[in-house]
Design an enzyme around this catalytic site. Structure first.
Site, short mmCIF file in Angstrom:
data_model
loop_
_atom_site.label_atom_id
_atom_site.label_comp_id
_atom_site.label_asym_id
_atom_site.label_seq_id
_atom_site.Cartn_x
_atom_site.Cartn_y
_atom_site.Cartn_z
CG HIS A 123 -2.09 -0.92 1.11
ND1 HIS A 123 -2.01 -2.24 1.50
CD2 HIS A 123 -3.36 -0.75 0.64
CE1 HIS A 123 -3.17 -2.84 1.28
NE2 HIS A 123 -4.01 -1.96 0.77
CE LYS A 162 -4.04 -0.61 4.51
NZ LYS A 162 -5.28 0.02 4.99
N GLY A 215 -6.44 -4.72 6.49
CA GLY A 215 -7.67 -5.44 6.77
C GLY A 215 -7.99 -6.45 5.69
#
Length: 239
Positions: free
Chosen positions: A149, A153, A159
């Site tokens: 990411h 982040k 998640g």
């Protein structure tokens, strides 16, 4: 046959996902956003034909069929309560909810149709199913999940990686995780199964954040009119 547009309430409308939902819903004739809910009092009461309400005014929102919630954990309880009161469906991507709130979701599913997901990409929904099937078929193989990411982040593993890991565990695998944070990567997830002399790689790459908003709108349409229960995005693909 009812051809009326699906009436949507967007909860968390001032956030990045909320803004994408408003923009993409406006492009469709089968959807009507009847209320946009923001944390603070809106500067304008009506924006491009959509009534805006502060979170404190949530109980006064007009009738709606499904609420889409991308807010914060502290805003989650009121929208769940309103959906229960109105007997409306709930699509939620709010992360960081507590165990108590997760239990409240389970209880609410006895009364209304709902879906909570860490990722509303339809591609990830398919990947989730493939991971479970691969883990079931490849007993004893190593399972590794690598997620990448953007540099901003903070949670790791993501998640989505944990959701994919849960699918692998359901199939009998024991996943290991690795997280990378670099540049402006929207989101990449690699699930690798490795046996003696061979390897399978299942990969999803997101290149545009709109996919998550489109997936949430898809879920809202598919959820409307269903029996009470807790659904996964992948459950809605076979509708």
């Amino acid at each position: 046959m009812n051809n009326s547009p699906l009436r949507l309430l967007i909860h968390g409308a001032s956030g990045r996902m909320g803004q994408a939902l408003l923009r993409l819903a406006a492009e469709r004739d089968d959807l009507q956003v009847v209320a946009a809910i923001t944390r603070r009092s809106p500067a304008q009461r009506v924006v491009e034909g959509v009534p805006h309400f502060a979170a404190s005014e949530l109980s006064g929102a007009p009738a709606f069929d499904v609420a889409i919630d991308f807010s914060l954990p502290e805003g989650f309880d009121p929208i769940l309560a309103l959906c229960l009161e109105r007997k409306a469906g709930l699509v939620s991507g709010t992360t960081g909810i507590s165990e108590t709130q997760r239990q409240a979701l389970i209880q609410a599913a006895a009364s209304i149709p709902l879906v909570w997901a860490s990722n509303f990409s339809l591609g990830v929904a398919v990947l989730d199913e493939l991971v479970e099937r691969a883990a079931t078929a490849l007993a004893g193989w190593d399972c590794d999940i690598v997620e990448s990411h953007h540099i901003h982040k903070q949670d790791a593993p993501s998640g989505t990686a944990l959701t994919l890991g849960a699918a692998a565990q359901k199939g009998g695998a024991q996943p290991h995780y690795a997280s990378l944070r670099a540049g402006d990567i929207v989101g990449e997830h690699l699930v690798q199964f490795t046996g003696m002399g061979e390897r399978i790689e299942l990969t999803h790459r997101a290149t545009n954040r709109d996919i998550f908003a489109r997936g949430a709108l898809f879920a809202a349409v598919q959820l409307n009119g269903r029996a009470a229960g807790s659904y996964r995005v992948r459950d809605l693909l076979s509708a």
